[in-house]
Design a protein around this motif. Sequence first.
Motif, PDB file in Angstrom:
ATOM      1  N   ALA A 322     -36.955 -71.195  24.086  1.00 33.83           N
ATOM      2  CA  ALA A 322     -37.270 -69.767  24.197  1.00 33.83           C
ATOM      3  C   ALA A 322     -36.677 -69.188  25.483  1.00 33.83           C
ATOM      4  O   ALA A 322     -36.120 -68.078  25.490  1.00 33.83           O
ATOM      5  CB  ALA A 322     -38.781 -69.567  24.156  1.00 33.83           C
ATOM      6  N   HIS A 323     -36.785 -69.945  26.579  1.00 34.79           N
ATOM      7  CA  HIS A 323     -36.213 -69.486  27.850  1.00 34.79           C
ATOM      8  C   HIS A 323     -34.693 -69.391  27.749  1.00 34.79           C
ATOM      9  O   HIS A 323     -34.085 -68.424  28.228  1.00 34.79           O
ATOM     10  CB  HIS A 323     -36.618 -70.446  28.959  1.00 34.79           C
ATOM     11  CG  HIS A 323     -36.014 -70.116  30.292  1.00 34.79           C
ATOM     12  ND1 HIS A 323     -36.388 -69.010  31.030  1.00 34.79           N
ATOM     13  CD2 HIS A 323     -35.039 -70.751  31.015  1.00 34.79           C
ATOM     14  CE1 HIS A 323     -35.680 -68.977  32.142  1.00 34.79           C
ATOM     15  NE2 HIS A 323     -34.849 -70.010  32.151  1.00 34.79           N
ATOM     16  N   ARG A 326     -33.667 -66.258  25.885  1.00 35.67           N
ATOM     17  CA  ARG A 326     -33.843 -65.043  26.694  1.00 35.67           C
ATOM     18  C   ARG A 326     -32.691 -64.854  27.681  1.00 35.67           C
ATOM     19  O   ARG A 326     -32.167 -63.755  27.848  1.00 35.67           O
ATOM     20  CB  ARG A 326     -35.171 -65.111  27.457  1.00 35.67           C
ATOM     21  CG  ARG A 326     -36.393 -64.841  26.616  1.00 35.67           C
ATOM     22  CD  ARG A 326     -37.590 -64.472  27.490  1.00 35.67           C
ATOM     23  NE  ARG A 326     -37.873 -65.489  28.492  1.00 35.67           N
ATOM     24  CZ  ARG A 326     -38.646 -66.556  28.278  1.00 35.67           C
ATOM     25  NH1 ARG A 326     -39.208 -66.735  27.088  1.00 35.67           N
ATOM     26  NH2 ARG A 326     -38.864 -67.430  29.226  1.00 35.67           N
ATOM     27  N   ALA A 329     -29.270 -64.097  25.760  1.00 37.07           N
ATOM     28  CA  ALA A 329     -29.209 -62.983  24.790  1.00 37.07           C
ATOM     29  C   ALA A 329     -28.385 -61.833  25.347  1.00 37.07           C
ATOM     30  O   ALA A 329     -28.345 -61.589  26.542  1.00 37.07           O
ATOM     31  CB  ALA A 329     -30.616 -62.526  24.472  1.00 37.07           C
TER      32      ALA A 329
END
Length: 329
Positions: A322-323, A326, A329
């Motif tokens: 998830a990190h 982020r 992106a």
Amino acid sequence: MIAREFRGEAHTGPELFACWQELARSSPTPTEIRTEDPDGFDARVKLLQLGETQVSYAHCGSLWSARTERLIRDRDAELYKLSLPLQGHSVLVQSGRTAVAAPGQFVLASSSLPYEGGNTMAQGPSRIVQIRVPRGQLPLPARTVDRMLATPLPAKAGFGHLLHRFLTTLETDSGQYGPNDGVRLGMVLLDLCAGLLTHFAEDERALSPEAHRRQLFLRTQDFVRRNLGEPDLSPETVAAAHHISVRHLYRLFAEHDLAVGSWIRHQRLEHCRRDLEDPGQYHLPVQVFAARWGFSHPAAFSRAFRTAYGTAPREYRERLRAHYIRITA
């Protein structure tokens, strides 16, 4: 650990070469150096001080050095110099022998005897790592070591491979060590150097009992690292591979405040953790990593991972993924 770097940004060509000549003359084992191209000379070196032992990583053009009888009488720190070319070849003439060492071969010189040596360039500048060890620090008689002067020593197997890997990792990770780590790293380096030289001297009796035990410990650790993916790797298999009892193996690790089984498990978990952190492997199931590093049962792997890192392996990777999403992106 003390690290210093010498670069040539402030000088170029003849001025830079003149600086290197002065460094060579003022060293504890002074030499006279020359180059085929002083106008185009370029060089840099990184020095690591590990207790009494020093390691240098040099990138340079064609460079030749000579240590004469006069320079030896002037100043001699009584060092052995063990060099390993990483790119290009090293040439050494000493004690009536001439050695041409290719990448993957060590070559040994003594500061107490005259020598001449240099490097030959391949594609781009030469890259050479050199260890400087005080003669009295090696647990071998000088006559044993001197038999190997100006003789190529392979670095692709056994102690040569261990030492080669230690040196390349040390260069990459030198920023990870603190001021107090230098002496400990120096002890490991001395053990590996003694093991390499003793192996090629074919004289195990030259080692002190303490040095022999340290080297046996290093060999068992290397065996474990190379066999982490084997599910049946255990204290029993490690001991059997080195022809010692399990009790002896336990005592050997206890001298370094380690428990054999726990250390094996920690090594496996660390490799699994690194694989879980790798974005290029996010698509692989967690159990692939467990099997890759010797965990036969996924449930046992999950329990061990949670105990070591405070979270389940799947949750650990999902948080990192998830990190990663982020920030990219």
